[in-house]
Design a protein around this motif. Structure first.
Motif: not given
Lengths: 259, 317
Positions: B179-180, B182-185, B187-188
């Motif tokens: 989940x992490x 695949x999220x904006x996190x 990506x960052x």
């Protein structure tokens, strides 16, 4: 574009930067009015990229103040300055090569919308909503820069011209009020240069102030409202494109004096 | 877009559930369930290391320390103070997080070799503390009598029961980590790996994200340590030495650190090698690990998960 009013969005006041003994910039002063395209030119090594790095927070200046919307920003870190509303592109491409074009643009949205670590991990509904918002905004921007059919390509596989476009798109995704473009036309062919120029005008038409470093004189003379000329870290001229073209000091800096 | 397929996860979960039932029936592998408990424990650590090293690009050669902190917090609090093991596990993660912030805040500013050296030194320091603080840790003799785990009167007192407990943790950690990523996190984190100047200019608070992911990996390692202590009921410092930290890096390098599946595959192979298949080599075991690391870095930079891609490349030509 005509300035919306005479308000200065950015004020560079007495900026000096020395690397060891080398003075890259000394006592640099100029203002950028809201809503204009301001060009910065100067021979190689004049300190243009150093100036960009200071404005966008890569490092603090040795001396002087940068005011953005009347608040000093020169002491802030890059991500804080991005939050205040300044975005940038890089002279040498700094895309996230192993990410897709769309992901690069979506990362640009990070300044405005981002889920927290725990919300992402536990997949709270709000993180899904935010991701959807980011995705929609990313696709809108891709359409704007004309690369929506390449959204799923890895950024590193695009030709240089398109990589430059993606960099501009990524910078736009953070909804900046001021965008700093570092040589957007460098290495581009005629058609691509033309595309880049019209894109910059289109960005400016949205009300975003543009600060532009460029070596291609046709681009800069065509689209800038005002130009600052830097040589050896000092401002040697400032004015409209016509004034700059006829300024003897500028001609001397570029062509050398007539013995 | 980075999307991790759900089907393989479901298949994997089913295989994990079925494994003890099959192993039970085949005498030659009936002790594999016990080894799989350790595979699961190491998977927890390597999942965290994978997101730290493979995705965020921050190297750590000191994660045995967090594994050890989890194990020793659990051991000390249960044996000396009689505190509930589950509470100890939580306290262990809190202690590990605090240590991760203290160590991470200054050292994550370092890059490449320097970060590697800082985490290596940290691992050695913690190892020395385990050895020397005899009053608390029992020194080189270790600690025994650590209680097992039980929940609402149900005791996880056999390899099979503990297997399901450990693998539930792994599956949860796996899903959380996916989940992490695949999220904006995520990506960052990948952006920080690719270009720190660009990530910063795009509004990513680089040091904050580095510390968050470092703490997350420390928490997983600490949980693994607690699970280890309550399973074996005995710990001593030699488990948490520098070589174990390096072994963890070999696990994710072998599996492929740019992919979470790599963490699971690598942990599985290395654990089975060291618990089962490498006994013939005796003290030369280390050479095998060295050879694996060497061969992988030269021939399989993306680890075993990169093999399908290489094979596909052959056919395309």
């Amino acid at each position: 574009m005509n300035p919306v009013n005479n308000e200065n969005v950015l004020e560079v006041q007495g900026i000096a930067m020395s690397f060891g003994g080398l003075m890259a910039l000394s006592n640099l002063n100029f203002q950028v009015k809201r809503g204009i395209i301001k060009g910065i030119i100067g021979p190689n090594g004049a300190g243009k990229t150093t100036l960009f790095n200071i404005i966008t927070g890569s490092f603090p200046p040795t001396n002087g103040t940068i005011r953005f919307k009347d608040r000093p920003i020169e002491h802030l870190k890059a991500y804080k300055i991005a939050e205040r509303g300044i975005s940038r592109t890089f002279q040498t491409i700094e895309l996230f090569g192993n990410m897709t074009v769309l992901e690069n643009i979506m990362l640009g949205c990070h300044t405005r919308i981002r889920p927290s670590f725990l919300a992402s991990g536990f997949k709270f509904p709000q993180s899904g909503r935010k991701e959807k918002q980011i995705l929609e905004r990313g696709m809108r921007i891709l359409k704007f820069i004309g690369l929506n059919d390449k959204f799923n390509h890895l950024a590193e596989n695009l030709p240089l011209g398109e990589q430059k476009m993606v960099e501009i798109g990524r910078a736009l995704a953070s909804e900046p009020e001021l965008i700093c473009l570092d040589e957007p036309a460098a290495g581009l062919n005629e058609t691509e240069t033309h595309l880049a120029s019209s894109l910059i005008k289109a960005i400016n038409a949205k009300g975003i102030t543009v600060l532009l470093v460029e070596h291609d004189m046709r681009v800069i003379m065509n689209i800038s409202d005002e130009i600052v000329v830097i040589n050896y870290g000092q401002k040697i001229a400032e004015g409209s494109p016509e004034e700059i073209q006829n300024n003897p000091r500028v001609i001397e800096a570029y062509l050398g004096s007539e013995a | 877009m980075l999307r991790i397929a759900k089907l393989p996860i479901a298949i994997f979960a089913v295989l994990i559930i079925l494994f003890p039932w099959v192993a039970r029936e085949i005498p030659a592998i009936d002790h594999y369930t016990d080894i799989m408990v350790f595979v699961g424990i190491y998977c927890l650590i390597t999942l965290g290391l994978c997101i730290l090293m493979g995705y965020a690009g921050q190297i750590s050669i000191g994660h045995a320390a967090f594994f050890g902190i989890g194990a020793y917090v659990s051991a000390i609090l249960t044996v000396r103070f009689g505190i509930n093991p589950w509470a100890c596990m939580l306290i262990g993660t809190a202690v590990s997080s605090a240590v991760a912030v203290l160590v991470g805040a200054p050292s994550l500013k370092l890059k490449g070799h320097y970060l590697a050296m800082a985490t290596l030194a940290f691992g050695i320091v913690i190892f020395i503390i385990f050895n020397e603080e005899i009053e608390w840790t029992g020194g080189p003799d270790g600690m025994s009598g650590i209680p097992g785990l039980s929940l609402f009167g149900f005791a996880f007192d056999s390899a099979e029961k503990y297997y399901y407990l450990v693998w539930s943790f792994v599956i949860l950690a796996f899903i959380f980590t996916i989940n992490i990523i695949q999220s904006g996190t995520g990506r960052a984190l990948r952006a920080i790996h690719a270009s720190e100047p660009a990530a910063g200019a795009m509004g990513v608070n680089i040091s904050k994200y580095k510390i968050i992911v470092f703490v997350y990996s420390a928490v997983l390692a600490s949980l693994a340590g607690s699970l280890y202590a309550h399973y074996l009921n005995f710990i001593n410092p030699s488990t948490f030495d520098l070589f174990f930290s390096i072994k963890l890096v070999i696990m994710i390098a072998l599996g492929g650190m740019h992919n979470l599946w790599g963490a699971i595959i690598g942990s599985g192979i290395i654990t089975f090698l060291s618990y089962e298949w490498l006994h013939y080599f005796e003290e030369f075991e280390v050479i095998v690990y060295g050879a694996i690391l060497l061969l992988v870095t030269v021939f399989l930079p993306n680890g075993l998960v990169g093999v399908p891609g290489i094979v596909k490349g052959w056919f395309r030509r």
